[in-house]
Design an enzyme around this catalytic site. Sequence first.
Site, mmCIF file in Angstrom:
data_model
loop_
_atom_site.group_PDB
_atom_site.id
_atom_site.type_symbol
_atom_site.label_atom_id
_atom_site.label_comp_id
_atom_site.label_asym_id
_atom_site.label_seq_id
_atom_site.Cartn_x
_atom_site.Cartn_y
_atom_site.Cartn_z
ATOM 1 N N SER A 166 0.681 -1.330 0.173
ATOM 2 C CA SER A 166 -0.036 0.076 -0.061
ATOM 3 C C SER A 166 0.767 1.291 -0.065
ATOM 4 O O SER A 166 1.731 1.505 0.895
ATOM 5 C CB SER A 166 -0.888 -0.030 1.298
ATOM 6 O OG SER A 166 -1.441 -1.021 1.371
ATOM 7 N N HIS A 185 -3.901 0.248 -4.153
ATOM 8 C CA HIS A 185 -3.171 -0.779 -4.570
ATOM 9 C C HIS A 185 -3.569 -0.863 -5.951
ATOM 10 O O HIS A 185 -4.688 -1.593 -6.777
ATOM 11 C CB HIS A 185 -3.653 -2.299 -3.992
ATOM 12 C CG HIS A 185 -3.206 -2.477 -2.680
ATOM 13 N ND1 HIS A 185 -2.305 -3.159 -2.333
ATOM 14 C CD2 HIS A 185 -3.970 -1.893 -1.670
ATOM 15 C CE1 HIS A 185 -2.309 -2.931 -0.979
ATOM 16 N NE2 HIS A 185 -3.199 -2.450 -0.574
ATOM 17 N N HIS A 240 -4.593 -10.212 -1.646
ATOM 18 C CA HIS A 240 -4.938 -10.202 0.051
ATOM 19 C C HIS A 240 -6.077 -11.168 0.125
ATOM 20 O O HIS A 240 -6.804 -11.336 -0.688
ATOM 21 C CB HIS A 240 -5.307 -9.081 0.815
ATOM 22 C CG HIS A 240 -4.030 -7.872 0.545
ATOM 23 N ND1 HIS A 240 -4.310 -7.006 -0.460
ATOM 24 C CD2 HIS A 240 -3.194 -7.521 1.300
ATOM 25 C CE1 HIS A 240 -3.405 -5.944 -0.615
ATOM 26 N NE2 HIS A 240 -2.626 -6.478 0.613
ATOM 27 N N TYR A 273 -7.828 -11.196 2.633
ATOM 28 C CA TYR A 273 -9.049 -10.767 3.010
ATOM 29 C C TYR A 273 -9.962 -10.062 1.775
ATOM 30 O O TYR A 273 -11.229 -9.783 2.146
ATOM 31 C CB TYR A 273 -8.673 -9.532 3.815
ATOM 32 C CG TYR A 273 -8.344 -8.299 3.360
ATOM 33 C CD1 TYR A 273 -8.614 -7.319 2.194
ATOM 34 C CD2 TYR A 273 -6.814 -7.997 3.634
ATOM 35 C CE1 TYR A 273 -7.845 -6.362 1.805
ATOM 36 C CE2 TYR A 273 -6.096 -6.788 3.270
ATOM 37 C CZ TYR A 273 -6.565 -6.076 2.085
ATOM 38 O OH TYR A 273 -6.113 -5.071 1.549
ATOM 39 N N ALA A 295 2.975 -2.026 4.285
ATOM 40 C CA ALA A 295 2.505 -1.055 5.193
ATOM 41 C C ALA A 295 2.001 -2.068 6.648
ATOM 42 O O ALA A 295 1.658 -3.020 6.230
ATOM 43 C CB ALA A 295 1.291 -0.095 4.987
ATOM 44 N N SER A 339 -0.716 -9.004 4.844
ATOM 45 C CA SER A 339 -0.215 -9.614 3.758
ATOM 46 C C SER A 339 1.219 -10.505 3.966
ATOM 47 O O SER A 339 1.416 -10.640 5.011
ATOM 48 C CB SER A 339 0.083 -8.245 2.685
ATOM 49 O OG SER A 339 1.053 -7.604 3.102
ATOM 50 N N HIS A 372 -7.465 3.493 7.132
ATOM 51 C CA HIS A 372 -6.742 3.196 5.932
ATOM 52 C C HIS A 372 -6.084 4.550 5.399
ATOM 53 O O HIS A 372 -4.863 4.488 4.845
ATOM 54 C CB HIS A 372 -7.635 2.707 4.938
ATOM 55 C CG HIS A 372 -6.620 2.180 3.592
ATOM 56 N ND1 HIS A 372 -5.835 1.255 3.643
ATOM 57 C CD2 HIS A 372 -6.871 2.489 2.420
ATOM 58 C CE1 HIS A 372 -5.512 1.121 2.380
ATOM 59 N NE2 HIS A 372 -6.035 1.546 1.536
HETATM 60 N N1 HPA Z 1 -2.938 -3.812 11.408
HETATM 61 C C1 HPA Z 1 -3.049 -4.630 10.343
HETATM 62 N N2 HPA Z 1 -2.685 -4.354 8.979
HETATM 63 C C2 HPA Z 1 -2.093 -2.976 9.142
HETATM 64 C C3 HPA Z 1 -1.844 -1.879 9.788
HETATM 65 C C4 HPA Z 1 -2.615 -2.517 11.367
HETATM 66 O O1 HPA Z 1 -2.496 -1.665 12.093
HETATM 67 N N3 HPA Z 1 -1.482 -0.825 9.227
HETATM 68 C C5 HPA Z 1 -1.345 -1.190 8.184
HETATM 69 N N4 HPA Z 1 -1.450 -2.364 7.703
#
Ligand code: HPA
Length: 275
Positions: A33, A64, A86, A88, A116, A215, A250
């Site tokens: 990301s 993305h 991902h 999810y 990230a 990820s 996000h």
């Molecule tokens: N948790 C899970 N995934 C993430 C986070 C987080 O705090 N920050 C960026 N991706």
Amino acid sequence: MTTTLTQGMIQEAADYIRSKSNVTPKLGLILGSGLGVLAEHIDDAVSIAYQDIPYFPQSTVEGHAGEMLIGTVQGTSVVLMKGRFHMYEGYGPELTAFPVRVMKALGVSKLLVTNAAGGINTSYEPGDLMLISDHINMTGRNPLAGPNDPELGPRFPDMSEAYSRKLREIAKQVAYEKDIPLQEGVYVGLLGPSYETPAEIRMFRTLGADAVGMSTVSEVIVARHAGIEVLGISCISNMAAGILDQPLSHEEVIETTDRVREKFLNLVLGIIPKL
Ligand code: HPA
């Protein structure tokens, strides 16, 4: 859903990519990301939309973009995934790691994964870069579950040095020379998409995790299965749930990755020619 991805499917995807570019990539790059900026630094880049590559899923997340780029970075031949898949999003772990199989078929022997992540270690700050020393797979899934094709890798692959010590040393040396602060820690990978609760974060801290994300772990498991050496870098985009008195979003993740863009780029551009 379990999809058995066969060698035929891997080859078909690789053949399609080869039909678009003559470059034989030795390094694979998967950018998380907001970290896609590196894509702008590929020389003679050929871009291939994920939707055109056989069996590739679509990337559905904001921040993305879905394209594969092939070219060279400072003389190193690379294949770069701008945006990843991902679990999810509803994809099985083997599908999220399918691009790694395709990279291997294209000739890749080393993989740089970036993401990230939320900072669990309270000495971290948003905007820090963290070298991944190891991971904890808390997704509850494994991309290698199901029949094993011994031509792709062993049934029980060793994960004792999932993130190459040698490549980490290179990254640390580059960071030192460029005066870029670099944390080093353990990444815990979760299914998502909800962020964690404060209680979960306390648990992961007790278990030895320094950063959390949704990820990377499937990709790295498949890379190790395929004999690819891995380097991983997380951008700490926010402090994990419950550490600060504020909700997670996000937007914050994207804002922070934007802010560290130059530092991240500088580090990664320094590392690539040394890999
Ligand atoms: N948790 C899970 N995934 C993430 C986070 C987080 O705090 N920050 C960026 N991706």
